[in-house]
Design a protein around this motif. Structure first.
Motif: not given
Length: 262
Positions: A108-134
């Motif tokens: 996840p990459e988390v950042h805040e957006a919106g004007p002062e007093g109306d800030v909200h949180t948006e999350v972008v999940w980055h899909c990346l290759p992983v190694r198949e292992a325990p």
């Protein structure tokens, strides 16, 4: 602490979705929580970021049958299996989700957006290759439960001896307050998880909060450098044990399915 990592929500409710226990809309609502929106970018076959429901469907079509949580810390790649590039991103975020059945992970990459007093949180999940292992250093539920009980006893003894605020009524009051808030928030885990996983996760949250309160409530009687070092030495392994237990709880559905229990 009693708050839930975003990776925990994604894995728990994603697993329930894969099992057909919750509909897509309920899955998305539970995963997003108090955030404004979650999107997934980098999915194979998707040129632009997509919503959670579509992302889970795409991962399932790629072979994913379950989701595991990773909660790494410096020197402790808990739940990770590589490659180094993915591990580095997960360590920076302090959490990740790793697919079972497909060689992909989400950070996840988390950042805040919106004007002062109306800030909200948006999350972008980055899909990346992983190694198949325990995954690294993940205990079974039984091991996690035993380790938590032992670590809590040992840490409480040390902190009480050092007169640390986190070992007494201050900690209990904070834990009770957070527990009341958590109870209002609904289920501890998504449908389909065994009762033992719920118990382990609740205990891990309690232990994690005890550690945080102990750090935040001043030195108490532990005024010397040696006593402060002793407190830190007592808390570090307890925090590590709590993280391992949380990962064991979130991953239990996948692990039990692998062993043929479910």
């Amino acid at each position: 602490m009693l708050s839930e990592p975003r990776s925990g929500r994604l894995a728990a409710w994603g697993n329930a979705f894969f099992a057909g226990l919750v509909p897509p809309d309920d899955t998305v609502t539970a995963i997003v929580g108090d955030d404004a929106v979650h999107r997934v970018e980098g999915l194979p076959g998707e040129p632009a970021p997509v919503g959670i429901a579509l992302a889970l469907g795409r991962l399932r079509s790629l072979g994913a049958t379950g989701l595991r949580v990773a909660l790494p810390a410096p020197g402790h790649p808990l739940g990770l299996s590589g490659p180094p590039e993915f591990n580095a991103r997960a360590l920076e975020a302090e959490e990740a989700v790793v697919c079972h059945g497909a060689a992909y992970g989400l950070v996840p990459e988390v950042h805040e957006a919106g004007p002062e007093g109306d800030v909200h949180t948006e999350v972008v999940w980055h899909c990346l290759p992983v190694r198949e292992a325990p995954p690294a250093d993940v205990p079974s539920l039984g091991e996690a439960e035993r380790e938590l009980a032992e670590a809590l006893r040992e840490a409480t003894e040390v902190l009480t001896r050092l007169d640390v605020a986190g070992s007494g009524p201050v900690a209990e009051a904070a834990i009770d307050a957070y527990r009341a808030r958590a109870d209002k928030g609904g289920e501890v885990l998504a449908p389909g998880y065994p009762g033992r996983a719920v118990r382990v996760l609740e205990m891990a949250r309690r232990v994690g909060l005890l550690v945080r309160v102990a750090y935040e409530n001043g030195p108490g009687g532990a005024v010397s450098a040696g006593e402060m070092a002793a407190r830190a030495a007592a808390l570090r392994p307890v925090e590590r044990t709590a993280r391992r237990a949380r990962v064991a709880a979130y991953n239990s559905v996948v692990e039990e399915r692998e062993r043929g229990v479910r």
